[in-house]
Each structure stands twice: as C-alpha cells, then as structure tokens.
Scaffold this active site. Structure first.
Site, PDB file in Angstrom:
ATOM      1  N   GLU A 102       4.388   3.780   6.502  1.00 46.85           N
ATOM      2  CA  GLU A 102       4.439   3.408   5.081  1.00 46.85           C
ATOM      3  C   GLU A 102       5.801   3.806   4.509  1.00 46.85           C
ATOM      4  OE1 GLU A 102       3.851   1.695   2.705  1.00 46.85           O
ATOM      5  OE2 GLU A 102       2.098   2.319   1.558  1.00 46.85           O
ATOM      6  N   ASP A 106       2.795   7.979  -2.835  1.00 50.98           N
ATOM      7  CA  ASP A 106       2.931   8.308  -4.247  1.00 50.98           C
ATOM      8  C   ASP A 106       1.597   8.912  -4.713  1.00 50.98           C
ATOM      9  OD1 ASP A 106       4.206   8.243  -6.803  1.00 50.98           O
ATOM     10  OD2 ASP A 106       3.389   6.287  -7.245  1.00 50.98           O
ATOM     11  N   PHE A 155      11.383   7.042  -9.498  1.00 48.85           N
ATOM     12  CA  PHE A 155      11.234   5.730  -8.875  1.00 48.85           C
ATOM     13  C   PHE A 155      12.461   5.435  -8.017  1.00 48.85           C
ATOM     14  CE2 PHE A 155      10.872   1.162  -8.411  1.00 48.85           C
ATOM     15  CZ  PHE A 155       9.519   1.042  -8.148  1.00 48.85           C
ATOM     16  N   ARG A 168      15.515  -4.472  -1.901  1.00 43.99           N
ATOM     17  CA  ARG A 168      15.001  -4.036  -0.598  1.00 43.99           C
ATOM     18  C   ARG A 168      16.113  -3.963   0.439  1.00 43.99           C
ATOM     19  NH1 ARG A 168       9.350  -4.244  -0.763  1.00 43.99           N
ATOM     20  NH2 ARG A 168       8.453  -5.897  -2.015  1.00 43.99           N
TER      21      ARG A 168
HETATM   22  P1  5GP Z   1       0.366   4.874  -4.055  1.00 43.56           P
HETATM   23  O1  5GP Z   1      -0.849   4.076  -3.765  1.00 43.56           O
HETATM   24  O2  5GP Z   1       0.568   6.052  -3.138  1.00 43.56           O
HETATM   25  O3  5GP Z   1       0.427   5.285  -5.501  1.00 43.56           O
HETATM   26  O4  5GP Z   1       1.593   3.910  -3.938  1.00 43.56           O
HETATM   27  C1  5GP Z   1       2.077   3.495  -2.759  1.00 43.56           C
HETATM   28  C2  5GP Z   1       2.922   2.267  -2.939  1.00 43.56           C
HETATM   29  O5  5GP Z   1       3.510   2.222  -4.224  1.00 43.56           O
HETATM   30  C3  5GP Z   1       4.086   2.307  -1.980  1.00 43.56           C
HETATM   31  O6  5GP Z   1       3.746   1.683  -0.787  1.00 43.56           O
HETATM   32  C4  5GP Z   1       5.144   1.545  -2.729  1.00 43.56           C
HETATM   33  O7  5GP Z   1       5.005   0.180  -2.482  1.00 43.56           O
HETATM   34  C5  5GP Z   1       4.841   1.811  -4.175  1.00 43.56           C
HETATM   35  N1  5GP Z   1       5.694   2.890  -4.720  1.00 43.56           N
HETATM   36  C6  5GP Z   1       5.321   4.129  -5.066  1.00 43.56           C
HETATM   37  N2  5GP Z   1       6.363   4.837  -5.507  1.00 43.56           N
HETATM   38  C7  5GP Z   1       7.441   4.011  -5.441  1.00 43.56           C
HETATM   39  C8  5GP Z   1       8.825   4.164  -5.737  1.00 43.56           C
HETATM   40  O8  5GP Z   1       9.337   5.201  -6.160  1.00 43.56           O
HETATM   41  N3  5GP Z   1       9.601   3.069  -5.515  1.00 43.56           N
HETATM   42  C9  5GP Z   1       9.120   1.900  -5.054  1.00 43.56           C
HETATM   43  N4  5GP Z   1       9.980   0.901  -4.881  1.00 43.56           N
HETATM   44  N5  5GP Z   1       7.824   1.717  -4.749  1.00 43.56           N
HETATM   45  C10 5GP Z   1       6.997   2.776  -4.946  1.00 43.56           C
END
Ligand code: 5GP
Length: 178
Positions: A102, A106, A155, A168
């Site tokens: 992954e 987050d 972020f 990306r």
């Molecule tokens: P979670 O479900 O853990 O909250 O989020 C996971 C997904 O959120 C990651 O696979 C990613 O796609 C997106 N994400 C979370 N934090 C960030 C960040 O700081 N930058 C970006 N570009 N995507 C994030």
C-alpha cells in the site's frame, strides 16, 4: 484542508529519490529474508502503490507473482470513510504467501477492509508493506509488518500518491503546503 486547486498547489520535498531507493532496497532485503526461499504474491493497491510496487518487486529476491487490487476511499484530501473494490485480483491466493503493498496507512480503514477481504481467501500468510505510515491519523488498529517512512499527519503527494489524480509521476515524496 478545505477546497484546493490541484493545479496551483505548493509542495515541499520530504523524501528524495535517493532516500526512497535506499529504503526500498532495505525493505526488499528484509522481505526476502522473511520469505525463507518461498515465493510470494505481491498485491499492489491501485493506484497509489503502483510505483512503489514496481520498485519493491525488483528488490525482492524470491519468486514473485504480481497482481493489483483497486479500491476507492478518498475524494480530494479527505477520506469518505467508505471503501469499495474497483478492481479485483486475477490470482487465486489460497495457500500462498501474500504481501499487500500500500502507498500509505492513514486512518487504517482501507487496509482493515482489504486485509479482511484477502484473509477470507485463505492465504498461507498475509503481510503488509506500506511505503508511508501516518500513526497519528490511525482510527482502526493495523499491524504494519514493513513500512518505508513514518510521517506526521500531513497530506503528501508524489511517487504514486495523488491529489485529485495529479502528481503521481513525481519521483519524490512531497508535502502539500496549505
Ligand atoms: P485510510 O483508509 O488509511 O484512511 O487511507 C488510505 C488511503 O488514503 C491511501 O491508500 C491513500 O490513497 C489515501 N491517503 C491517505 N493519506 C494520504 C496522503 O497524505 N496523500 C495521498 N495522496 N493520499 C492519501
């Protein structure tokens, strides 16, 4: 972060290409050692982990099958809280070693969902490798077996990670400035 225009953001590099390359080699060496000569199905999570997955499989010295799973959980810079599969595996993972790759952990919601889905398919082992870990943002506990870098609750973009599908392609990881 509110409403931001992806075309006009400012960002500050956080981890450069050389740092990422070195860390990916270290992760690959650790994963190789833990596999003890066995093969592994490497499952990259689309789209964010595509670049990390491509580099990581070249650093794993074991028989590798590469597959991808797609899921959606984010819109802009905010989690929507719901996760859905947008592209499923083409590989049967029953009885196989699986490494889920992954981009970032987050809140942990996406991985909590994906790990549950994959474990229901009966893999021999299921481990998680995340490029980035944001421990302060965690809402659901996740066991991250391998991670590249821990970062604060900011972020980030680049090296596969997007902001509304942009950035990306950056070869480094950068923090978006608000
Ligand atoms: P979670 O479900 O853990 O909250 O989020 C996971 C997904 O959120 C990651 O696979 C990613 O796609 C997106 N994400 C979370 N934090 C960030 C960040 O700081 N930058 C970006 N570009 N995507 C994030």
């Amino acid at each position: 972060m509110g409403s931001i225009n992806p075309e006009t953001i400012k960002y500050k590099p956080l981890h450069d290409e050389a740092e990422i390359k070195k860390r990916v080699q270290e992760l690959g060496a650790q994963i190789t050692e833990d596999l003890k000569g066995e093969g592994v199905v490497v499952v990259g999570v689309l789209k964010g982990a595509f670049m990390f997955t491509a580099d990581l499989v070249r650093a794993i010295k074991a028989p590798v099958i590469v597959d991808f799973i797609g899921c959606a959980s984010y819109s802009g810079t905010k989690s929507t809280g719901t996760v859905r599969i947008t592209h499923d595996l083409s590989t049967d993972i029953a009885g196989k070693n699986v490494l889920l790759v992954e981009d970032i952990v987050d809140t942990g919601r996406t991985l909590d969902y994906l790990l549950r889905i994959l474990s229901q398919r009966g893999p021999k082992s299921l481990r998680l490798c995340a490029l980035l870990n944001k421990p302060e943002a965690r809402e659901v506990p996740i066991n991250v077996d391998y991670h590249g870098f821990s970062i604060s609750n900011e972020f980030v973009i680049g090296y596969g990670l997007d902001l509304d599908q942009r950035y990306r392609e950056l070869p480094f990881i950068a923090q978006v400035q608000t």
